[in-house]
Scaffold this active site. Structure first.
Site, PDB file in Angstrom:
ATOM      1  N   SER A 186       0.875  -1.184   0.000  1.00 31.62           N
ATOM      2  CA  SER A 186       0.000   0.000   0.000  1.00 31.62           C
ATOM      3  C   SER A 186       0.905   1.224   0.000  1.00 31.62           C
ATOM      4  CB  SER A 186      -0.864   0.000   1.262  1.00 31.62           C
ATOM      5  OG  SER A 186      -1.480   1.264   1.442  1.00 31.62           O
ATOM      6  N   TYR A 206      -2.701  -0.702  10.266  1.00 32.03           N
ATOM      7  CA  TYR A 206      -2.544  -0.986   8.834  1.00 32.03           C
ATOM      8  C   TYR A 206      -1.174  -0.515   8.332  1.00 32.03           C
ATOM      9  CZ  TYR A 206      -3.822  -1.306   3.905  1.00 32.03           C
ATOM     10  OH  TYR A 206      -3.865  -1.642   2.575  1.00 32.03           O
TER      11      TYR A 206
HETATM   12  N1  LIG Z   1      -8.830  -1.069  -1.147  1.00 37.47           N
HETATM   13  C1  LIG Z   1      -7.858  -0.193  -0.938  1.00 37.47           C
HETATM   14  O1  LIG Z   1      -8.085   1.034  -0.830  1.00 37.47           O
HETATM   15  C2  LIG Z   1      -6.423  -0.677  -0.874  1.00 37.47           C
HETATM   16  C3  LIG Z   1      -5.398   0.271  -0.952  1.00 37.47           C
HETATM   17  C4  LIG Z   1      -4.085  -0.163  -0.886  1.00 37.47           C
HETATM   18  C5  LIG Z   1      -3.799  -1.509  -0.733  1.00 37.47           C
HETATM   19  N2  LIG Z   1      -4.821  -2.413  -0.668  1.00 37.47           N
HETATM   20  C6  LIG Z   1      -4.461  -3.822  -0.470  1.00 37.47           C
HETATM   21  O2  LIG Z   1      -4.949  -4.588  -1.539  1.00 37.47           O
HETATM   22  C7  LIG Z   1      -5.169  -5.929  -1.098  1.00 37.47           C
HETATM   23  C8  LIG Z   1      -6.520  -6.402  -1.601  1.00 37.47           C
HETATM   24  O3  LIG Z   1      -7.541  -5.584  -1.061  1.00 37.47           O
HETATM   25  P1  LIG Z   1      -8.854  -5.186  -1.864  1.00 37.47           P
HETATM   26  O4  LIG Z   1      -8.856  -3.711  -2.003  1.00 37.47           O
HETATM   27  O5  LIG Z   1      -9.014  -6.016  -3.077  1.00 37.47           O
HETATM   28  O6  LIG Z   1      -9.961  -5.523  -0.731  1.00 37.47           O
HETATM   29  P2  LIG Z   1     -11.159  -6.590  -0.665  1.00 37.47           P
HETATM   30  O7  LIG Z   1     -12.074  -6.434  -1.814  1.00 37.47           O
HETATM   31  O8  LIG Z   1     -11.705  -6.437   0.712  1.00 37.47           O
HETATM   32  O9  LIG Z   1     -10.402  -7.988  -0.802  1.00 37.47           O
HETATM   33  C9  LIG Z   1      -9.696  -8.556   0.257  1.00 37.47           C
HETATM   34  C10 LIG Z   1      -9.563 -10.048   0.000  1.00 37.47           C
HETATM   35  O10 LIG Z   1      -8.809 -10.627   1.068  1.00 37.47           O
HETATM   36  C11 LIG Z   1      -9.539 -11.736   1.571  1.00 37.47           C
HETATM   37  N3  LIG Z   1      -9.225 -11.903   2.984  1.00 37.47           N
HETATM   38  C12 LIG Z   1      -9.272 -10.986   3.978  1.00 37.47           C
HETATM   39  N4  LIG Z   1      -8.932 -11.534   5.140  1.00 37.47           N
HETATM   40  C13 LIG Z   1      -8.671 -12.842   4.877  1.00 37.47           C
HETATM   41  C14 LIG Z   1      -8.277 -13.942   5.687  1.00 37.47           C
HETATM   42  N5  LIG Z   1      -8.064 -13.820   6.987  1.00 37.47           N
HETATM   43  N6  LIG Z   1      -8.101 -15.143   5.082  1.00 37.47           N
HETATM   44  C15 LIG Z   1      -8.335 -15.294   3.754  1.00 37.47           C
HETATM   45  N7  LIG Z   1      -8.676 -14.289   2.947  1.00 37.47           N
HETATM   46  C16 LIG Z   1      -8.850 -13.078   3.510  1.00 37.47           C
HETATM   47  C17 LIG Z   1     -10.999 -11.421   1.322  1.00 37.47           C
HETATM   48  O11 LIG Z   1     -11.757 -12.624   1.179  1.00 37.47           O
HETATM   49  P3  LIG Z   1     -12.722 -13.292   2.256  1.00 37.47           P
HETATM   50  O12 LIG Z   1     -13.421 -12.187   3.002  1.00 37.47           O
HETATM   51  O13 LIG Z   1     -13.650 -14.113   1.397  1.00 37.47           O
HETATM   52  O14 LIG Z   1     -11.847 -14.126   3.116  1.00 37.47           O
HETATM   53  C18 LIG Z   1     -10.901 -10.757  -0.052  1.00 37.47           C
HETATM   54  O15 LIG Z   1     -10.857 -11.729  -1.061  1.00 37.47           O
HETATM   55  C19 LIG Z   1      -5.019  -5.914   0.422  1.00 37.47           C
HETATM   56  O16 LIG Z   1      -3.754  -6.416   0.786  1.00 37.47           O
HETATM   57  C20 LIG Z   1      -5.101  -4.432   0.767  1.00 37.47           C
HETATM   58  O17 LIG Z   1      -4.383  -4.120   1.936  1.00 37.47           O
HETATM   59  C21 LIG Z   1      -6.129  -2.038  -0.737  1.00 37.47           C
END
Ligand SMILES: NC(=O)c1ccc[n+]([C@@H]2O[C@H](COP(=O)([O-])OP(=O)(O)OC[C@H]3O[C@@H](n4cnc5c(N)ncnc54)[C@H](OP(=O)(O)O)[C@@H]3O)[C@@H](O)[C@H]2O)c1
Length: 271
Positions: free
Chosen positions: A153, A166
């Site tokens: 991130s 975070y």
């Molecule tokens: N969204 C943002 O603004 C943002 C910004 C910078 C970086 N990121 C990073 O991008 C990555 C993906 O996030 P996203 O934005 O795509 O969010 P998202 O739509 O909430 O996806 C998160 C994924 O992680 C899975 N997950 C969460 N906790 C888990 C656990 N304990 N075991 C297994 N699976 C788990 C969730 O699936 P289940 O709930 O089905 O388990 C989901 O598939 C993350 O590392 C996040 O930190 C996001």
């Protein structure tokens, strides 16, 4: 002489593991990999969403769904076994994408909030990578350049208030990622860190121990498919690190130029 990490990574017939594949960036990245001919072991807790993902690809039989928590050793072992069965134990790609956030002052939070965020965002990628390395080494003996891709991130480059757990987890991931890259490069294994800025996924719907309706107020958020496309390009090109979005780059570079100025701005702005 060309270095091993300059070889081009190819999706066709690749064996990959993507964690957090049930929504957002992981969902889109898995879809793209499979549509380009890869086999993907797709991991997340929500099985029904993984099945939806498989059906959203051109080759559902190439999506190998593992439903479980990434912090659970049994989930990891099942995913590794699934990958082993695809090509004699060789692994071409591990994407450590599953992640969770939390919003609110550190002083008001329970100790469990920090532990949970660190477990999912830092210790899980570390454990998955440890188990993946022997498998990546096997692939590196062939004419491929296997890759570990860590989804970080911009908050792993510059910390902000009210996201201490975070930021801590993504800074830890960033530091470990950079050491790992330097260690694995001589074995022909690439390590790529992708640092998105705010992404319009389900991320803000599943924050850990956080008051309802908390959002990030960054400007210029990206859709998950755009982040996934940039991630795939970074993997294929063997990029060490990519920081996504104009707002994300501005935050990171302004901080590099003058950390005290950024400290002042962020202290006034709050979250
Ligand atoms: N969204 C943002 O603004 C943002 C910004 C910078 C970086 N990121 C990073 O991008 C990555 C993906 O996030 P996203 O934005 O795509 O969010 P998202 O739509 O909430 O996806 C998160 C994924 O992680 C899975 N997950 C969460 N906790 C888990 C656990 N304990 N075991 C297994 N699976 C788990 C969730 O699936 P289940 O709930 O089905 O388990 C989901 O598939 C993350 O590392 C996040 O930190 C996001």
């Amino acid at each position: 002489m060309p270095l091993p990490f300059q070889q081009v990574w190819k999706s066709q017939d690749a064996v990959a593991i993507v964690t957090g594949a049930s929504s957002g960036i992981g969902f889109e990245l898995t879809r793209m990999l499979v549509n380009e001919g890869a086999h993907v072991v797709a991991v997340a807790r929500r099985r029904e969403r993984l099945i939806e993902l498989a059906n959203a690809t051109s080759h559902p039989e190439r999506v190998h769904c593992i439903a479980g928590d990434v912090t659970d050793a049994a989930t990891r072992e099942e995913a590794m076994r699934a990958a082993d069965s695809l090509r004699d134990g060789e692994l071409d790609l591990l994407v450590n994408n599953a992640g969770v956030g939390a919003i609110g002052p550190f002083a008001d939070a329970s100790p469990e909030r920090m532990r949970r965020v660190m477990e999912v965002n830092f210790f899980a990628p570390v454990d998955w990578t440890r188990d993946a390395i022997p498998r990546l080494r096997l692939a590196a003996q062939k004419d491929v350049r296997p890759v570990v891709c860590n989804i970080g991130s911009v908050l792993g480059h510059r910390a902000v208030p009210d996201k201490s757990e975070y930021c801590a987890s993504k800074f830890a991931l960033h530091g470990w990622n950079d050491s790992l890259r330097a260690e694995l490069v001589r074995e022909g294994i690439g390590v790529t860190m992708v640092s998105p800025s705010t992404t319009r996924s389900e991320f803000f719907d599943s924050l850990v121990e956080t008051e309802p309706d908390q959002k990030s107020n960054s400007i210029g958020s990206w859709p998950p498919a755009r982040v996934a496309q940039a991630t795939l390009t970074a993997i294929k090109r063997g990029r060490s690190e990519v920081i996504l979005s104009l707002g994300g780059k501005a935050l990171v570079y302004a901080d590099r130029v003058s950390p005290p100025v950024m400290n002042g701005i962020l202290a006034k702005r709050g979250r």
